[in-house]
Design an enzyme around this catalytic site. Structure first.
Site, PDB file in Angstrom:
ATOM      1  N   SER A 251       0.532  -9.128   9.210  1.00  0.00           N
ATOM      2  CA  SER A 251      -0.001  -9.956   7.913  1.00  0.00           C
ATOM      3  C   SER A 251      -1.519  -9.336   7.692  1.00  0.00           C
ATOM      4  O   SER A 251      -2.303  -8.310   8.030  1.00  0.00           O
ATOM      5  CB  SER A 251      -0.453 -11.213   8.423  1.00  0.00           C
ATOM      6  OG  SER A 251      -1.799 -11.595   9.272  1.00  0.00           O
ATOM      7  N   LYS A 252      -2.106  -9.576   6.395  1.00  0.00           N
ATOM      8  CA  LYS A 252      -2.945  -8.613   5.659  1.00  0.00           C
ATOM      9  C   LYS A 252      -4.725  -8.950   7.610  1.00  0.00           C
ATOM     10  O   LYS A 252      -5.440  -8.630   6.758  1.00  0.00           O
ATOM     11  CB  LYS A 252      -3.731  -9.932   4.732  1.00  0.00           C
ATOM     12  CG  LYS A 252      -2.778  -9.007   3.896  1.00  0.00           C
ATOM     13  CD  LYS A 252      -4.297  -9.622   2.226  1.00  0.00           C
ATOM     14  CE  LYS A 252      -3.966  -8.560   1.305  1.00  0.00           C
ATOM     15  NZ  LYS A 252      -4.059  -8.856   0.148  1.00  0.00           N
ATOM     16  N   ARG A 253      -4.543 -10.543   7.761  1.00  0.00           N
ATOM     17  CA  ARG A 253      -5.429 -10.400   8.526  1.00  0.00           C
ATOM     18  C   ARG A 253      -5.320  -9.344   9.488  1.00  0.00           C
ATOM     19  O   ARG A 253      -6.359  -9.559  11.138  1.00  0.00           O
ATOM     20  CB  ARG A 253      -4.960 -12.008   9.607  1.00  0.00           C
ATOM     21  CG  ARG A 253      -5.671 -12.514  10.382  1.00  0.00           C
ATOM     22  CD  ARG A 253      -5.786 -13.760  10.615  1.00  0.00           C
ATOM     23  NE  ARG A 253      -4.471 -13.736  11.063  1.00  0.00           N
ATOM     24  CZ  ARG A 253      -3.725 -14.184  11.791  1.00  0.00           C
ATOM     25  NH1 ARG A 253      -4.932 -13.705  13.177  1.00  0.00           N
ATOM     26  NH2 ARG A 253      -2.453 -14.124  13.087  1.00  0.00           N
ATOM     27  N   HIS A 254      -3.630  -8.718  10.286  1.00  0.00           N
ATOM     28  CA  HIS A 254      -4.069  -7.674  11.244  1.00  0.00           C
ATOM     29  C   HIS A 254      -4.118  -6.663  10.417  1.00  0.00           C
ATOM     30  O   HIS A 254      -4.127  -5.523  11.091  1.00  0.00           O
ATOM     31  CB  HIS A 254      -2.522  -7.552  11.280  1.00  0.00           C
ATOM     32  CG  HIS A 254      -2.437  -8.473  12.320  1.00  0.00           C
ATOM     33  ND1 HIS A 254      -1.638  -9.676  12.403  1.00  0.00           N
ATOM     34  CD2 HIS A 254      -2.417  -9.452  13.302  1.00  0.00           C
ATOM     35  CE1 HIS A 254      -0.819 -10.674  13.183  1.00  0.00           C
ATOM     36  NE2 HIS A 254      -1.999 -11.054  13.675  1.00  0.00           N
ATOM     37  N   GLY A 255      -4.452  -6.532   9.327  1.00  0.00           N
ATOM     38  CA  GLY A 255      -4.687  -5.097   8.901  1.00  0.00           C
ATOM     39  C   GLY A 255      -3.498  -4.676   7.360  1.00  0.00           C
ATOM     40  O   GLY A 255      -3.819  -3.516   7.503  1.00  0.00           O
TER      41      GLY A 255
END
Ligand code: GLU
Length: 496
Positions: free
Chosen positions: A257-261
């Protein structure tokens, strides 16, 4: 091996993210390793999902990472970002329609008259009865005159009549033999009623027309491959080799996800990651060289890359690894390259770059060089050198064992010292150290007593990089300004 030709075939549904470009990189490296060609094809047949600006973002991302396109159409799409514009499927509609006519003639495809209401009902029944999902082939046995078939193109959906018996097996270059039970395959629509092809048809016709030897794409397309191979068979064409790349998962094996880059490649560019670092990072998402080597130049990658060393299991996106790699690339930049890459970021951060000499600017960037992983962090790391904000809490100027009075006296002594010594960016740090050390010894002060208030005065920070490097950059004049400011602030504390 015959001439290797690979392609990257993104749909223009937004700026390409890490996973898309990893696919492009692997396909490009494979082609380059074999002295082959790499082609870019924009798969825009699903017009409802198009996002303006995507093609530009795709071209910019590839160009930034040094993934060069070997051929394409000379079109405005290429613009200034690439030598060639990509092949664009929506500009090739007649090619697909002509081929569908051939499939209708041989009975390998058929028009479908089932309306949405029937298909919805079918889906519901399949769910409630626990049957496999998909089209049930109702229209497969209808007979059509040649005239009706022709009329069906562009007015009715056309389906591929998939073989229904036995298994279809193909050899994936990464996964080995992969088999599908044909009785579970439904007949996919290959041409929609508006005359646009679906992904299956357009990609098979184009891969054939563009002489693609190896289809290298993400794992999510593996379930489409039996449909594609059946299309090759229906056209009596030789299918290309297939390689399905492993998925990329986030930390903890969760969905990326975005949180993971999972940002777009251009987001990384905007943060000031170096393209060499991002490329190096991307290649390690599923490939390894079989040695401990982790840092690779583009030409080394071309030499070493092979699909045999691509793993089947998911690759894990590790942001720390990206930052480690990126820090490595920044810390090994030559002085000229460092200055070239860092200067725009310094300006953007508000550094008055025109007030500094080239030497000062280089020293400023060198201070940040060993501390940052991406160039947008340079402003924050070096702001103490050029920011005019005075110290917020003057009491931080006092060393543990010292007092306000004593610190004020030391600051006065230091002001005099720098008034008597002309220091500039050309004064070596060792010389500055000696000047301060000799004075300290003469005065009989402990090292901490001097260095603490000196460092805090010139950097205006409780914790900061080296004091002598700072003085070298700002020179005597600015050092005196800051020492005076610190002394005044502290004196006013005494009076309060
Ligand atoms: N258009 C597909 C995508 O966006 C390409 C799949 C393929 O490479 O065949 O990923």
């Amino acid at each position: 091996m015959n001439l290797v030709r690979t392609r990257f075939a993104p749909s223009p549904t937004g700026a390409p993210h890490i996973g898309n470009i990893r696919t492009a990189l692997f396909a490009w490296l494979f082609a380059k390793h074999h002295n082959g060609k790499f082609v870019l094809r924009i798969e825009d047949t699903d017009q409802a999902r198009l996002k303006a600006g995507s093609v530009k973002a795709i071209l910019e991302s590839l160009l930034w990472l040094g993934i060069t396109i070997d051929e394409g159409v000379m079109s405005a799409e290429g613009g200034e970002t690439g030598r060639y514009g990509p092949y664009i499927q929506s500009q090739r509609l007649s090619l697909y329609q002509g081929h569908v006519m051939k499939l209708l003639e041989t009975g390998a495809a058929y028009p479908c008259m089932c309306d949405n209401a029937r298909l919805e009902q079918l889906k519901k029944t399949q769910v409630t009865q626990g049957l496999p999902s998909g089209y049930d082939g109702k229209c497969r046995t209808r007979s059509w005159s040649d005239e009706q078939k022709k009329d069906a193109i562009g007015s009715l959906p056309i389906r591929l009549a998939m073989p229904k018996e036995g298994t279809l097996t193909f050899e994936d270059m990464i996964r080995g033999n992969v088999s599908f039970d044909l009785s579970l395959q439904d007949d996919p629509i290959i041409l929609k009623s508006d005359g646009f092809p679906t992904y299956h048809l357009a990609s098979v016709i184009d891969d054939h027309a563009m002489l693609i030897s190896h289809v290298i794409r993400g794992e999510e397309w593996i379930s489409s491959t039996p449909k594609h191979i059946s299309l090759y068979n229906a056209f009596s064409w030789e299918p290309p080799a297939f390689a399905h790349l492993p998925m990329i998962l986030g930390a903890g094996k969760s969905k990326l996800s975005k949180r993971h880059g999972a940002q777009s490649v251009l987001d990384y560019q905007k943060l000031g990651y170096l393209p060499d670092a991002l490329r190096n990072f991307l290649v390690l998402l599923g490939w390894n060289p079989g040695t401990n080597q982790e840092i690779f130049s583009s030409s080394e990658l071309i030499e070493l890359f092979s699909l045999e060393r691509v793993q089947k299991s998911p690759a894990i996106f590790n942001m720390e690894k990206l930052n480690w790699l990126s820090h490595h690339y920044i810390s090994t930049l030559s002085d000229t390259a460092l200055l070239d890459s860092a200067l725009p970021w310094l300006k953007k951060a508000g550094c008055p770059t025109d007030q500094y000499s080239q030497k000062q600017l280089l020293l400023i960037t060198k201070i940040a060089q060993q501390r940052i992983s991406f160039l947008s962090a340079i402003g924050e790391e070096t702001a103490y050198l050029w920011d005019t904000q005075p110290i917020q809490d003057p009491l931080i100027l006092i060393e543990k064992k010292s007092s306000i009075e004593h610190t004020v006296a030391i600051l006065a002594g230091l002001i005099e010292l720098f008034q008597n010594n002309d220091i500039s960016e050309n004064t070596p740090c060792e010389e500055i150290t000696n000047i301060v050390e000799q004075w300290r010894e003469q005065q009989g002060h402990a090292r901490g007593e001097i260095l603490w208030p000196l460092r805090v005065s010139v950097t205006r920070l409780k914790h900061s990089p080296g004091v002598y490097e700072t003085i070298q950059i700002i020179g005597s004049k600015e050092t005196i300004v800051r020492l005076n400011q610190a002394r005044d602030l502290l004196s006013s504390q005494k009076q309060a």
